[in-house]
Design a protein around this motif. Sequence first.
Motif, short mmCIF file in Angstrom:
data_model
loop_
_atom_site.label_atom_id
_atom_site.label_comp_id
_atom_site.label_asym_id
_atom_site.label_seq_id
_atom_site.Cartn_x
_atom_site.Cartn_y
_atom_site.Cartn_z
N VAL A 169 0.90 -1.39 -0.08
CA VAL A 169 -0.06 -0.03 -0.02
C VAL A 169 0.89 1.22 -0.10
O VAL A 169 1.95 1.29 0.63
CB VAL A 169 -0.86 -0.09 1.27
CG1 VAL A 169 -1.66 1.16 1.37
CG2 VAL A 169 -1.80 -1.25 1.45
N SER A 170 0.43 2.11 -0.88
CA SER A 170 1.46 3.29 -0.85
C SER A 170 0.22 4.62 -0.57
O SER A 170 -0.81 4.81 -1.27
CB SER A 170 1.81 3.61 -2.26
OG SER A 170 2.30 5.21 -2.33
N ILE A 171 0.46 5.34 0.36
CA ILE A 171 -0.32 6.42 0.80
C ILE A 171 0.34 7.99 0.27
O ILE A 171 1.35 8.23 0.87
CB ILE A 171 -0.54 6.44 2.24
CG1 ILE A 171 -1.28 5.21 2.94
CG2 ILE A 171 -1.54 7.50 3.01
CD1 ILE A 171 -1.37 5.06 4.24
N ASN A 172 -0.66 8.51 -0.49
CA ASN A 172 -0.15 9.73 -0.94
C ASN A 172 1.27 9.66 -1.56
O ASN A 172 1.95 10.72 -1.49
CB ASN A 172 -0.16 10.85 0.05
CG ASN A 172 -0.49 12.30 -0.55
OD1 ASN A 172 -0.94 12.47 -1.30
ND2 ASN A 172 0.08 13.17 0.31
N GLY A 173 1.54 8.66 -2.51
CA GLY A 173 2.75 8.69 -3.21
C GLY A 173 3.93 8.31 -2.35
O GLY A 173 4.95 8.16 -2.78
#
Length: 318
Positions: A169-173
């Motif tokens: 998972v990547s949050i906000n890049g």
Amino acid sequence: RARPGHKQPSCRRRAMTGPSALAARRAAAAASQADKGPPAPVRIFVYGNYEDPVYQMLKVAAEFLAAEKEGVSATVEGFFQTQYEQHQRYVIDKYKGSFSQSEQGAALVFVETDDQILFFANQKNFVEWAEHKWKYEDNTSLSEYESIGSEALKAVKTGSGRTYASMSVSINGGAKEKVEFELFDEETPNLVKNFTKLLASPKFNGHPVHRVKAGCWVQAGDLVDGSGMNSEAADKAELTSESFNNLHDRAGLLGMCSHGKDTIGSQFYVTLRELPFLDRKFCVIGRVISGMDTIAKISGVETKNERPVQDVKIYAEP
């Protein structure tokens, strides 16, 4: 009365020496111990993450002492990372007091006797206690226990007969963070196959988490446009709800979304707590075994109408 010039006979007995004396002393010691009765019971408890070398070190110590020392028993239980963190919280809540000193994820070791509970903040304190009480020593290096932990985790997975799958998972890049699942093949074999096929689809990589139900679950799996309006199974046909045997009784459960009877497609959710109102309505097909902290981060992002304001993207991992 002794006359002058004559030595008075001594009444002292000479100490016994030699093999017969040693045997006599041993017999006396045994009789003394018999008079005291058996040693007071000592119950050692060890809990931890399979992979943790400290847990493996404590496991060896507890099992050795239980096998070699009279009156000693051991309860030793290993877990996947997420399940251990849940069990650790349960034990801390049960015993409270000094148990609250435990670091999250650190192995637990404590001893119960008939009149007290001994909590050890770390493995060093336990080993020193065992050395003082029973002259226990362990010269195995921590790196060897790391290898033992890795092999133990592999053995548990192989022996379970279940499928394991990972995503990141990547949050906000930001940097990708891995989440690993154990899938319940025995209860939902077709839904498990569908889920692994979805992970293998090129459409899976980079699709968004489209819903965060505050304090309840995070939801993703719309591989068409990420709006949350689409849910297509890997082989297109909608799938049946195979089993409702696994309840929504804790955080970290993986379930499949549907919009009516036998309408399962690609959308899935991960629970953030116990959700009994979902029981017998939605199928649980697995559980998070590591990376639950990442799921918690997703649950904490800012939302508007339950949709994350920031991009939260999901990618399949080998």
